[in-house]
Design a protein around this motif. Sequence first.
Motif, PDB file in Angstrom:
ATOM      1  N   PRO A  80       0.796  -1.225   0.000  1.00 49.50           N
ATOM      2  CA  PRO A  80       0.000   0.000   0.000  1.00 49.50           C
ATOM      3  C   PRO A  80       0.831   1.278   0.000  1.00 49.50           C
ATOM      4  O   PRO A  80       0.381   2.304  -0.526  1.00 49.50           O
ATOM      5  N   TYR A  81       2.035   1.233   0.558  1.00 55.25           N
ATOM      6  CA  TYR A  81       2.856   2.442   0.560  1.00 55.25           C
ATOM      7  C   TYR A  81       3.314   2.797  -0.849  1.00 55.25           C
ATOM      8  O   TYR A  81       3.450   3.973  -1.191  1.00 55.25           O
ATOM      9  N   ASN A  82       3.579   1.803  -1.672  1.00 55.83           N
ATOM     10  CA  ASN A  82       3.952   2.065  -3.053  1.00 55.83           C
ATOM     11  C   ASN A  82       2.730   2.367  -3.921  1.00 55.83           C
ATOM     12  O   ASN A  82       2.815   3.130  -4.884  1.00 55.83           O
ATOM     13  N   TYR A  83       1.618   1.764  -3.595  1.00 53.88           N
ATOM     14  CA  TYR A  83       0.428   1.877  -4.442  1.00 53.88           C
ATOM     15  C   TYR A  83      -0.378   3.138  -4.156  1.00 53.88           C
ATOM     16  O   TYR A  83      -1.037   3.668  -5.045  1.00 53.88           O
ATOM     17  N   PHE A  84      -0.343   3.641  -2.911  1.00 53.87           N
ATOM     18  CA  PHE A  84      -1.168   4.785  -2.534  1.00 53.87           C
ATOM     19  C   PHE A  84      -0.381   6.010  -2.084  1.00 53.87           C
ATOM     20  O   PHE A  84      -0.833   7.144  -2.265  1.00 53.87           O
ATOM     21  N   ASP A  85       0.778   5.815  -1.465  1.00 55.33           N
ATOM     22  CA  ASP A  85       1.430   6.919  -0.759  1.00 55.33           C
ATOM     23  C   ASP A  85       2.224   7.807  -1.705  1.00 55.33           C
ATOM     24  O   ASP A  85       2.954   7.320  -2.574  1.00 55.33           O
ATOM     25  N   ALA A  86       2.093   9.104  -1.512  1.00 59.89           N
ATOM     26  CA  ALA A  86       2.811  10.090  -2.323  1.00 59.89           C
ATOM     27  C   ALA A  86       2.902  11.389  -1.529  1.00 59.89           C
ATOM     28  O   ALA A  86       2.184  11.592  -0.547  1.00 59.89           O
ATOM     29  N   LEU A  87       3.789  12.270  -1.968  1.00 60.46           N
ATOM     30  CA  LEU A  87       3.936  13.569  -1.315  1.00 60.46           C
ATOM     31  C   LEU A  87       2.589  14.287  -1.290  1.00 60.46           C
ATOM     32  O   LEU A  87       1.903  14.377  -2.309  1.00 60.46           O
ATOM     33  N   GLU A  88       2.193  14.788  -0.131  1.00 64.98           N
ATOM     34  CA  GLU A  88       0.883  15.404   0.036  1.00 64.98           C
ATOM     35  C   GLU A  88       0.705  16.611  -0.883  1.00 64.98           C
ATOM     36  O   GLU A  88       1.613  17.407  -1.068  1.00 64.98           O
ATOM     37  N   SER A  89      -0.505  16.742  -1.447  1.00 56.74           N
ATOM     38  CA  SER A  89      -0.817  17.797  -2.409  1.00 56.74           C
ATOM     39  C   SER A  89      -1.715  18.856  -1.790  1.00 56.74           C
ATOM     40  O   SER A  89      -2.188  18.734  -0.659  1.00 56.74           O
ATOM     41  N   ASN A  90      -1.980  19.914  -2.570  1.00 56.54           N
ATOM     42  CA  ASN A  90      -2.920  20.942  -2.132  1.00 56.54           C
ATOM     43  C   ASN A  90      -4.269  20.327  -1.765  1.00 56.54           C
ATOM     44  O   ASN A  90      -4.831  20.614  -0.702  1.00 56.54           O
ATOM     45  N   ASP A  91      -4.788  19.493  -2.651  1.00 57.05           N
ATOM     46  CA  ASP A  91      -6.100  18.888  -2.428  1.00 57.05           C
ATOM     47  C   ASP A  91      -6.099  18.025  -1.169  1.00 57.05           C
ATOM     48  O   ASP A  91      -7.061  18.035  -0.399  1.00 57.05           O
ATOM     49  N   ASP A  92      -5.030  17.268  -0.981  1.00 53.96           N
ATOM     50  CA  ASP A  92      -4.956  16.378   0.185  1.00 53.96           C
ATOM     51  C   ASP A  92      -5.107  17.171   1.485  1.00 53.96           C
ATOM     52  O   ASP A  92      -5.886  16.803   2.369  1.00 53.96           O
ATOM     53  N   LEU A  93      -4.352  18.250   1.613  1.00 56.54           N
ATOM     54  CA  LEU A  93      -4.387  19.015   2.860  1.00 56.54           C
ATOM     55  C   LEU A  93      -5.689  19.794   3.017  1.00 56.54           C
ATOM     56  O   LEU A  93      -6.233  19.882   4.126  1.00 56.54           O
TER      57      LEU A  93
END
Length: 382
Positions: free
Chosen positions: A60-73
């Motif tokens: 899941p860390y490779n499949y979902f995780d990425a540097l947080e974006s504007n939308d995420d925050l």
Amino acid sequence: MALSFLIPKRITHNLINIPGWRSKRKIVVFESDDWGSVRMASKEALNYFLKLGYPVDKDPYNYFDALESNDDLELLLDVLSSVKDKNGNGAIFTANCLVANPDFERIKSDNFQNYYYEPFTKTLERYPNHNRVFRLYQEGIAKNFLKPQFHGREHLNVPLWMASLQEGRKSVLEAFKFGMFSVHAEPDPVYFNEYTDALAFHTKEQYDLLPDILADGLNVFRNIWGFNSESFMAPCYIWSSALEATLSKGGVRYLQGMINQFQPIQGIPFRYKLKYHYLGQHNNFGQRYLIRNVFFEPSHTPDLDNVGESLKRIGIAFAWGKPAIISSHRLNYVGSLDPANRNNGLKLLRQLLTGIISKWPDVEFMSSDQLGDLISRSKTRN
């Protein structure tokens, strides 16, 4: 068989809450790791590795995780502000952040001979839809929805990663092309943690680098956020107790983690000595340990009733007079790779927060350092 599996699990959920500091107050702390660190660079990178045959969809860390974006925050702040505790405060995330990432261009220009890093604020500049991330952090801090704390300089084992680059390991070089240091590359992994165990070591020479890395990272943290980090969460729960002196000198008063600390054993790669901790326990430097007792990780456990199970474990913590310290990693709330992952994580988080407020109207939301301060001020000493 199902019953024999459930009984030990429920007993364990109670046992970890028995020793240590207690309070009649119903306190909830969310500890969320990995903010600021690069992981999977993009959907393009994900598809590239799938075509190479790397089973990145199995991690899941490779499949979902990425540097947080504007939308995420933006979306996370909206959910955290949707509830109020007994004091009128919204929910707050202790955002355990990495303050730097590898400077891939400089490392490549130096032919992989030396390591260079950049602050994560610089990394944000190269990612699309990330131009307001730092401003959103500042807004979250000002409104008491986010409290950055130190998770390390990088989520990276620098000496082992550099050695693999110099050796020309294929999976590491492939990841490097996309500005990544970690990729799930079975059946040819270097080791299980994919270079993310930043404070692990096998030799004295590797260990000797770590105090300076931690001290430097704490300085970078201070320069970015404008305050000292009073707590620390070791990447992968792995650190040597000898490093606590450096952390103490840098202003760290509280050590986040689980009941077991994984201490590297010099000379035996990837083997660890377990060291037991309990809530409020202190070490020789007066630092106190904060112990996670609830795990809300829907991206890890999609088939679990994550809200129901978390509410049960919060109830167990409260029954023993313990705060509920909830582990909930960044990957549950980011959607650059898969918006459905973020939408599901935020939907469940909203349900969890609503459930907490409904079940325990006298609940209080705190950050890790606030809880640590409360324990330190308490007349109950452990």
